[in-house]
Design an enzyme around this catalytic site. Structure first.
Site, mmCIF file in Angstrom:
data_model
loop_
_atom_site.group_PDB
_atom_site.id
_atom_site.type_symbol
_atom_site.label_atom_id
_atom_site.label_comp_id
_atom_site.label_asym_id
_atom_site.label_seq_id
_atom_site.Cartn_x
_atom_site.Cartn_y
_atom_site.Cartn_z
ATOM 1 N N GLY A 7 0.818 -1.224 0.000
ATOM 2 C CA GLY A 7 0.000 0.000 0.000
ATOM 3 C C GLY A 7 0.840 1.258 0.000
ATOM 4 N N GLY A 10 -0.279 4.844 -1.383
ATOM 5 C CA GLY A 10 -1.324 5.610 -0.701
ATOM 6 C C GLY A 10 -0.718 6.683 0.189
ATOM 7 N N LEU A 33 -2.691 -0.397 -6.834
ATOM 8 C CA LEU A 33 -3.122 0.820 -7.550
ATOM 9 C C LEU A 33 -4.640 0.890 -7.659
ATOM 10 C CD1 LEU A 33 -0.400 1.132 -10.370
ATOM 11 C CD2 LEU A 33 -0.459 2.250 -8.133
ATOM 12 N N THR A 96 -9.622 -7.262 1.051
ATOM 13 C CA THR A 96 -8.256 -6.741 1.249
ATOM 14 C C THR A 96 -7.871 -6.695 2.725
ATOM 15 O OG1 THR A 96 -8.132 -5.470 -0.788
ATOM 16 C CG2 THR A 96 -6.827 -4.668 1.048
ATOM 17 N N THR A 121 -6.178 0.693 13.457
ATOM 18 C CA THR A 121 -6.845 1.985 13.644
ATOM 19 C C THR A 121 -7.549 2.078 14.999
ATOM 20 O OG1 THR A 121 -8.745 3.260 12.852
ATOM 21 C CG2 THR A 121 -8.753 0.950 12.317
ATOM 22 N N ASP A 122 -7.740 3.304 15.474
ATOM 23 C CA ASP A 122 -8.525 3.518 16.705
ATOM 24 C C ASP A 122 -9.980 3.110 16.525
ATOM 25 O OD1 ASP A 122 -9.286 5.613 15.009
ATOM 26 O OD2 ASP A 122 -8.723 7.218 16.396
ATOM 27 N N GLU A 123 -10.411 2.946 15.257
ATOM 28 C CA GLU A 123 -11.826 2.652 15.015
ATOM 29 C C GLU A 123 -12.217 1.238 15.448
ATOM 30 O OE1 GLU A 123 -13.546 4.184 11.426
ATOM 31 O OE2 GLU A 123 -11.935 5.626 11.176
ATOM 32 N N TYR A 146 -15.794 -1.047 7.683
ATOM 33 C CA TYR A 146 -14.345 -0.786 7.666
ATOM 34 C C TYR A 146 -13.715 -1.187 8.996
ATOM 35 C CZ TYR A 146 -10.067 1.928 8.401
ATOM 36 O OH TYR A 146 -8.780 2.308 8.728
ATOM 37 N N ALA A 147 -14.271 -0.668 10.094
ATOM 38 C CA ALA A 147 -13.689 -0.944 11.412
ATOM 39 C C ALA A 147 -13.756 -2.440 11.726
ATOM 40 C CB ALA A 147 -14.417 -0.129 12.479
ATOM 41 N N LYS A 150 -10.989 -4.231 9.954
ATOM 42 C CA LYS A 150 -9.693 -3.999 10.606
ATOM 43 C C LYS A 150 -9.606 -4.806 11.913
ATOM 44 C CE LYS A 150 -6.952 -1.454 9.313
ATOM 45 N NZ LYS A 150 -5.863 -1.618 8.301
ATOM 46 N N ASN A 175 -6.691 9.412 13.779
ATOM 47 C CA ASN A 175 -6.815 9.984 12.431
ATOM 48 C C ASN A 175 -5.547 10.747 12.069
ATOM 49 O OD1 ASN A 175 -9.464 9.114 12.593
ATOM 50 N ND2 ASN A 175 -10.270 10.952 11.641
ATOM 51 N N TYR A 203 -21.213 16.242 8.316
ATOM 52 C CA TYR A 203 -22.201 15.230 8.726
ATOM 53 C C TYR A 203 -22.873 15.582 10.055
ATOM 54 C CZ TYR A 203 -20.542 11.751 5.299
ATOM 55 O OH TYR A 203 -20.232 11.067 4.159
ATOM 56 N N GLY A 272 -24.858 5.230 11.478
ATOM 57 C CA GLY A 272 -24.035 4.562 12.500
ATOM 58 C C GLY A 272 -22.767 5.318 12.855
HETATM 59 N N1 LIG Z 1 -5.429 7.630 7.224
HETATM 60 C C1 LIG Z 1 -5.666 7.477 8.513
HETATM 61 O O1 LIG Z 1 -6.026 8.436 9.204
HETATM 62 C C2 LIG Z 1 -5.486 6.129 9.188
HETATM 63 C C3 LIG Z 1 -5.594 6.069 10.568
HETATM 64 C C4 LIG Z 1 -5.394 4.839 11.198
HETATM 65 C C5 LIG Z 1 -5.094 3.730 10.438
HETATM 66 N N2 LIG Z 1 -5.017 3.813 9.087
HETATM 67 C C6 LIG Z 1 -4.644 2.594 8.333
HETATM 68 O O2 LIG Z 1 -3.421 2.882 7.668
HETATM 69 C C7 LIG Z 1 -3.325 2.126 6.462
HETATM 70 C C8 LIG Z 1 -3.022 3.056 5.296
HETATM 71 O O3 LIG Z 1 -4.013 4.059 5.233
HETATM 72 P P1 LIG Z 1 -3.957 5.237 4.165
HETATM 73 O O4 LIG Z 1 -4.761 6.348 4.710
HETATM 74 O O5 LIG Z 1 -2.569 5.462 3.732
HETATM 75 O O6 LIG Z 1 -4.771 4.544 2.977
HETATM 76 P P2 LIG Z 1 -4.917 4.960 1.438
HETATM 77 O O7 LIG Z 1 -6.326 4.631 1.071
HETATM 78 O O8 LIG Z 1 -4.399 6.333 1.188
HETATM 79 O O9 LIG Z 1 -3.925 3.958 0.679
HETATM 80 C C9 LIG Z 1 -4.154 2.579 0.619
HETATM 81 C C10 LIG Z 1 -3.198 2.012 -0.430
HETATM 82 O O10 LIG Z 1 -3.371 0.582 -0.409
HETATM 83 C C11 LIG Z 1 -3.441 0.134 -1.779
HETATM 84 N N3 LIG Z 1 -4.243 -1.110 -1.787
HETATM 85 C C12 LIG Z 1 -5.569 -1.242 -1.532
HETATM 86 N N4 LIG Z 1 -5.938 -2.529 -1.635
HETATM 87 C C13 LIG Z 1 -4.809 -3.233 -1.960
HETATM 88 C C14 LIG Z 1 -4.545 -4.604 -2.199
HETATM 89 N N5 LIG Z 1 -5.527 -5.533 -2.112
HETATM 90 N N6 LIG Z 1 -3.273 -4.978 -2.469
HETATM 91 C C15 LIG Z 1 -2.288 -4.053 -2.563
HETATM 92 N N7 LIG Z 1 -2.487 -2.739 -2.363
HETATM 93 C C16 LIG Z 1 -3.735 -2.333 -2.065
HETATM 94 C C17 LIG Z 1 -4.118 1.261 -2.532
HETATM 95 O O11 LIG Z 1 -3.858 1.188 -3.913
HETATM 96 C C18 LIG Z 1 -3.486 2.481 -1.867
HETATM 97 O O12 LIG Z 1 -2.301 2.853 -2.498
HETATM 98 C C19 LIG Z 1 -4.645 1.368 6.355
HETATM 99 O O13 LIG Z 1 -4.461 0.092 6.900
HETATM 100 C C20 LIG Z 1 -5.595 2.149 7.251
HETATM 101 O O14 LIG Z 1 -6.606 1.305 7.753
HETATM 102 C C21 LIG Z 1 -5.192 4.982 8.443
#
Ligand SMILES: NC(=O)c1ccc[n+]([C@@H]2O[C@H](COP(=O)([O-])OP(=O)(O)OC[C@H]3O[C@@H](n4cnc5c(N)ncnc54)[C@H](O)[C@@H]3O)[C@@H](O)[C@H]2O)c1
Length: 340
Positions: A7, A10, A33, A96, A121-123, A146-147, A150, A175, A203, A272
């Site tokens: 990932g 992202g 991607l 995923t 995540t905290d969620e 989602y939560a 996770k 977050n 919201y 929710g």
């Molecule tokens: N953003 C936040 O505030 C936050 C907070 C706590 C936890 N998280 C966790 O952090 C992680 C990253 O979050 P983010 O905000 O960078 O997410 P994001 O949505 O920006 O990026 C996710 C990336 O994962 C890739 N991806 C999705 N499904 C895939 C698969 N099956 N195989 C390979 N790649 C795949 C996507 O192409 C993307 O590049 C996640 O696990 C999310 O649950 C995020």
């Protein structure tokens, strides 16, 4: 060290990869991607001989098994991450965020000595009562698909730790925000709407409380987890203590962008919708970590980034379709301008 980061195209993964390359590590970035990815996020490292991109899915067991043979550590950021999308279509989240983690766990189990760091995540704790902080042992009570996905992944991880003695590290973060976050997420959505003087769809009553941490502070915590002797604690909570109602974030964004408060537009709430998240971050602090970027400074940096880079992301057809599907009806039916 040689790492497989999933990932990495992202938001969070790309910032972590930048830091890993800067620190002299070798990185393979495995990313499917999806709509959430942006290869431009990896521009700073794309030319490095220590960086390699592999276009693929974490659910592809053969590919993952091959790649783990090349590395010492696997870091999993790959996920479906947007709560609203999980309400419309939960199945990709299970695929995923649960099945993908199962594939990674199997690959790690078959390669003794390989370390896995998984991002959660905290969620997973669901909504917390006022004044309560979740410590690392608090039972899960996820409230969105989602939560739940996770939390399910974390249960699998706990089972693999218990059954096979695998030293898997889980990082749960509050977050995060900063440059490169997909514009469908709350802070980028509100910044980009404010910059264009378009309505900011808030919201419900906007009093949902979230805890916000700037991405650079998260990367600092991640580095400490990676460097911790003997792998460090099994679960680390990374969070800032800066907890604010969403409406207050919207007001701060108006202040930073010069947008009028009347653009804050109350709309029908997310079904929710959790009211409050809060993490006890003593596990991160025990690693010598403390957040350095105050919320208003982080927000100002983020606004500047979207001022320069936001437009190209908003122009993507996929994003426009999403915005219309998610907000057009809500904004049409909303009570515009009430909060001004
Ligand atoms: N953003 C936040 O505030 C936050 C907070 C706590 C936890 N998280 C966790 O952090 C992680 C990253 O979050 P983010 O905000 O960078 O997410 P994001 O949505 O920006 O990026 C996710 C990336 O994962 C890739 N991806 C999705 N499904 C895939 C698969 N099956 N195989 C390979 N790649 C795949 C996507 O192409 C993307 O590049 C996640 O696990 C999310 O649950 C995020």
């Amino acid at each position: 060290m040689k790492l497989l980061v999933t990932g990495g195209c992202g938001f969070i993964g790309s910032h972590v990869i930048d830091a890993l390359i800067l620190d002299g590590h070798e990185v393979i970035n495995l990313d499917a991607l999806t709509y959430a990815a942006d290869p431009a996020n990896n521009a700073a490292v794309a030319g490095s001989p220590r960086y390699r991109f592999v276009h693929g899915n974490i659910c592809d067991a053969a590919l993952v098994a091959d790649l783990v043979n090349e590395v010492d550590v696997v870091v999993n950021f790959a996920a479906e991450t947007h709560v609203d999308r999980s309400l419309h279509d939960p199945v990709p989240f299970v695929r995923t965020d649960v099945e993908g983690v199962a594939v990674l766990l199997e690959a790690v189990r078959r390669r003794p000595g390989l370390r896995l760091v998984h991002m959660s995540t905290d969620e997973v704790f669901g909504s917390l009562p006022p004044g309560v902080e979740a410590d690392v042992n608090r039972p899960f009570a996820p409230a969105s698909p989602y939560a739940a996905s996770k939390a399910a992944a974390e249960l699998l991880i706990a089972a693999y730790r218990h059954t096979y003695g695998l030293p898997i590290t889980v990082i749960r973060a509050c977050n995060l925000y900063g440059p490169r976050q997909h514009p469908e997420k709350f802070i980028p959505l509100f910044i980009t709407q404010a910059l264009r003087r378009e309505p900011m769809p808030l919201y419900g009553d906007g009093l949902q409380e979230r805890e916000w941490l700037y991405i650079d502070d998260f990367v600092d915590a991640f580095r400490r987890v990676l460097a911790a002797p003997d792998g460090g604690p099994l679960v680390v909570h990374v969070a800032s203590g800066e907890r604010l109602p969403n409406r207050r974030i919207a007001e701060l964004i108006c202040g930073l962008t010069g947008a009028p408060l009347s653009l804050i537009h109350p709309v029908a709430d997310r079904p929710g919708h959790d009211r409050r998240y809060a993490l006890d971050a003593s596990t991160a602090r025990a690693l010598g970590w403390a957040p350095k970027v105050p919320l208003e400074e982080g927000l100002a940096r983020t606004v500047e980034w979207y001022r320069v880079h936001g437009r190209s992301r908003l122009e993507r057809e996929e994003y426009r379709r999403w915005f219309v599907a998610q907000y057009a009806e809500r904004l049409g039916a909303g009570k515009g301008g009430e909060s001004g």
